[in-house]
Design a protein around this motif. Structure first.
Motif, PDB file in Angstrom:
ATOM      1  N   VAL A  66      51.514  47.766  16.956  1.00  0.00           N
ATOM      2  CA  VAL A  66      51.771  49.125  16.657  1.00  0.00           C
ATOM      3  C   VAL A  66      52.890  49.284  15.527  1.00  0.00           C
ATOM      4  CG1 VAL A  66      52.857  51.302  17.628  1.00  0.00           C
ATOM      5  CG2 VAL A  66      51.131  50.023  19.050  1.00  0.00           C
ATOM      6  N   ARG A  67      53.799  48.376  15.617  1.00  0.00           N
ATOM      7  CA  ARG A  67      54.961  48.412  14.693  1.00  0.00           C
ATOM      8  C   ARG A  67      54.391  48.099  13.294  1.00  0.00           C
ATOM      9  NH1 ARG A  67      59.921  45.108  17.605  1.00  0.00           N
ATOM     10  NH2 ARG A  67      60.957  46.802  18.418  1.00  0.00           N
ATOM     11  N   ALA A  68      53.516  47.173  13.193  1.00  0.00           N
ATOM     12  CA  ALA A  68      53.104  46.520  12.034  1.00  0.00           C
ATOM     13  C   ALA A  68      52.208  47.731  11.160  1.00  0.00           C
ATOM     14  CB  ALA A  68      52.067  45.308  12.107  1.00  0.00           C
ATOM     15  N   PHE A  69      51.221  48.186  12.205  1.00  0.00           N
ATOM     16  CA  PHE A  69      50.421  49.439  11.664  1.00  0.00           C
ATOM     17  C   PHE A  69      51.253  50.566  11.049  1.00  0.00           C
ATOM     18  CE2 PHE A  69      47.932  53.139  12.127  1.00  0.00           C
ATOM     19  CZ  PHE A  69      46.697  52.868  11.834  1.00  0.00           C
ATOM     20  N   SER A  70      52.265  50.863  11.904  1.00  0.00           N
ATOM     21  CA  SER A  70      53.166  52.032  11.294  1.00  0.00           C
ATOM     22  C   SER A  70      53.827  51.709  10.069  1.00  0.00           C
ATOM     23  CB  SER A  70      54.177  52.444  12.590  1.00  0.00           C
ATOM     24  OG  SER A  70      55.110  51.435  12.702  1.00  0.00           O
ATOM     25  N   LEU A  71      54.315  50.456   9.772  1.00  0.00           N
ATOM     26  CA  LEU A  71      54.854  49.941   8.552  1.00  0.00           C
ATOM     27  C   LEU A  71      54.022  50.029   7.559  1.00  0.00           C
ATOM     28  CD1 LEU A  71      57.581  48.960   7.389  1.00  0.00           C
ATOM     29  CD2 LEU A  71      56.852  46.792   8.174  1.00  0.00           C
ATOM     30  N   ARG A  72      52.727  49.826   7.686  1.00  0.00           N
ATOM     31  CA  ARG A  72      51.643  49.677   6.657  1.00  0.00           C
ATOM     32  C   ARG A  72      51.201  51.042   6.416  1.00  0.00           C
ATOM     33  NH1 ARG A  72      46.351  45.968   6.910  1.00  0.00           N
ATOM     34  NH2 ARG A  72      45.485  46.606   4.559  1.00  0.00           N
ATOM     35  N   HIS A  73      50.928  51.933   7.386  1.00  0.00           N
ATOM     36  CA  HIS A  73      50.151  52.948   7.241  1.00  0.00           C
ATOM     37  C   HIS A  73      50.996  54.535   7.166  1.00  0.00           C
ATOM     38  CE1 HIS A  73      46.320  51.103   7.507  1.00  0.00           C
ATOM     39  NE2 HIS A  73      46.590  50.342   8.397  1.00  0.00           N
ATOM     40  N   GLY A  74      52.123  54.377   7.505  1.00  0.00           N
ATOM     41  CA  GLY A  74      53.311  55.371   7.655  1.00  0.00           C
ATOM     42  C   GLY A  74      52.927  56.385   8.939  1.00  0.00           C
ATOM     43  N   ARG A  75      52.206  55.914   9.773  1.00  0.00           N
ATOM     44  CA  ARG A  75      51.776  56.570  10.842  1.00  0.00           C
ATOM     45  C   ARG A  75      51.681  55.795  11.960  1.00  0.00           C
ATOM     46  NH1 ARG A  75      46.276  56.696  12.375  1.00  0.00           N
ATOM     47  NH2 ARG A  75      44.980  55.786  10.931  1.00  0.00           N
ATOM     48  N   LEU A  76      51.868  56.504  13.278  1.00  0.00           N
ATOM     49  CA  LEU A  76      51.210  55.453  14.461  1.00  0.00           C
ATOM     50  C   LEU A  76      49.702  55.528  14.657  1.00  0.00           C
ATOM     51  CD1 LEU A  76      54.071  56.476  16.655  1.00  0.00           C
ATOM     52  CD2 LEU A  76      53.806  54.225  15.602  1.00  0.00           C
ATOM     53  N   PRO A  77      49.217  54.571  15.321  1.00  0.00           N
ATOM     54  CA  PRO A  77      47.819  54.696  15.549  1.00  0.00           C
ATOM     55  C   PRO A  77      47.545  55.944  16.415  1.00  0.00           C
ATOM     56  CG  PRO A  77      48.694  52.427  15.992  1.00  0.00           C
ATOM     57  CD  PRO A  77      49.784  53.415  15.891  1.00  0.00           C
ATOM     58  N   CYS A  78      46.418  56.393  16.273  1.00  0.00           N
ATOM     59  CA  CYS A  78      45.686  57.337  16.891  1.00  0.00           C
ATOM     60  C   CYS A  78      44.896  56.728  18.450  1.00  0.00           C
ATOM     61  CB  CYS A  78      44.500  58.076  15.990  1.00  0.00           C
ATOM     62  SG  CYS A  78      43.668  59.481  16.672  1.00  0.00           S
TER      63      CYS A  78
END
Length: 255
Positions: A66-78
Motif C-alpha cells: 500500500v505504501r509503495a503504491f501510494s508513493l508511485r501513484h499519488g493515491r491509495l489503492p481502490c
C-alpha cells in the motif's frame, strides 16, 4: 510342606505377579495417554502461533505494498468490490462511495490467495475536505507536464487534510486495543481515523461461520487497533496507519 500346599502358594504368587503386571500396564497406558495429550496440545499451540506469525507477516507485506503504491501513484489503492484481486475502477477512477472492500492483490502485484484468507481493506475518502485518498488529485498547483503533477506530494496534502477531520464512524476508523486505547468495540469506542486499514483473517474463532472475527464485519468501516492482542474469540491481524503516519512515511521516502 505338602505338594498341595506348594501348589496353592505357587498359584497365589502367580496371581500376585499377574495383578502387579496389570497395574503396571494400566499406569503405563495412563502416562502414555497424558504424554500424547500434552504433545497434541503443544502441537496445536505451536500451529496456532505459527499461523498468527504468518498472518502478521502477510499484513506487513500488504502494508508495504500500500505504501509503495501510494508513493508511485499519488493515491491509495481502490478497494475491490469483488474478491477477484483487482481494484474496482470506473473509467480508471475509484468510484465515489467505494471505501470498503477486498484487498486488490493482483492490482498490487501479488497472487490471489484462497477465498477464505483474502483480506478486507478500507480507505478514507472525503472529497468535500479534499481528502479523497483513493483518487489522484492535484493539490499543489502543478500543471500537466510538471515532474510533480499528480504525485505523492499531492497525496501528502490530502493526508494532511484528512488529519484535520474530526473522527467519524462514516469514514474509515479504528476502535480500541483492549488496553490504553480502551475496549475493542466499534460502536461504543470509536478511537481514531485511519488513512487505511487491512484485516487479514485467520481462523473462525468467534464461531459465526466467517473467518472475520469481531469486531470486523463485511460491511463495517471499523477495524481493531493493530496493537490489539490475539484473543480467544479473534485472531484477525490488522495493519493500519493514520493520515499523519502515512504522510510522514511518504515525506521520508520521496525520491
Amino acid at each position: 510342606m505338602s505338594c498341595r500346599a506348594c501348589c496353592r502358594r505357587l498359584r497365589a504368587r502367580r496371581t500376585a505377579q499377574a495383578g502387579f503386571s496389570f497395574v503396571e500396564v494400566s499406569v503405563a497406558l495412563v502416562v502414555a495417554g497424558l504424554m500424547s495429550w500434552a504433545a497434541f496440545s503443544g502441537y496445536e499451540t505451536v500451529s496456532a502461533q505459527q499461523a498468527i506469525e504468518r498472518g502478521r507477516a502477510e499484513a506487513q507485506q500488504l502494508q508495504s505494498l500500500v505504501r509503495a503504491f501510494s508513493l508511485r501513484h499519488g493515491r491509495l489503492p481502490c478497494p475491490g468490490s469483488a474478491a477477484d484481486g483487482y481494484e474496482s475502477l470506473t473509467a480508471g477512477v475509484c468510484a465515489a462511495g467505494n471505501e470498503l472492500g477486498w484487498f486488490p492483490y493482483i492490482s498490487l502485484g501479488l497472487e490471489l490467495p484462497v477465498q477464505g484468507l483474502r483480506a478486507r481493506y478500507s480507505v478514507l475518502r472525503d472529497a468535500a475536505a479534499n481528502a479523497d485518498l483513493a483518487v489522484a488529485s492535484e493539490r499543489t498547483g502543478d500543471v500537466a507536464g510538471d515532474a510533480t503533477f499528480l504525485d505523492a506530494t499531492d497525496l501528502i496534502v490530502g493526508l494532511n487534510n484528512a488529519a484535520l477531520l474530526s473522527m467519524a464512524v462514516s469514514r474509515t476508523y479504528l476502535t480500541g486495543d483492549a488496553g490504553a486505547a480502551g475496549a475493542i468495540d466499534c460502536a461504543a469506542n470509536p478511537v481514531t481515523s485511519a488513512a487505511y486499514w487491512v484485516v487479514v483473517p485467520l481462523q473462525d474463532r468467534d464461531g459465526d461461520g466467517d473467518r472475520l472475527d469481531a469486531p470486523h464485519a463485511m460491511n463495517s468501516l471499523c477495524a481493531a487497533s493493530p496493537f490489539a492482542p490475539v484473543r480467544q474469540a479473534s485472531d484477525d491481524v490488522v495493519a493500519a496507519e493514520s493520515p499523519a503516519q502515512l504522510a510522514g512515511w511518504l515525506r521520508a521516502n520521496l525520491p
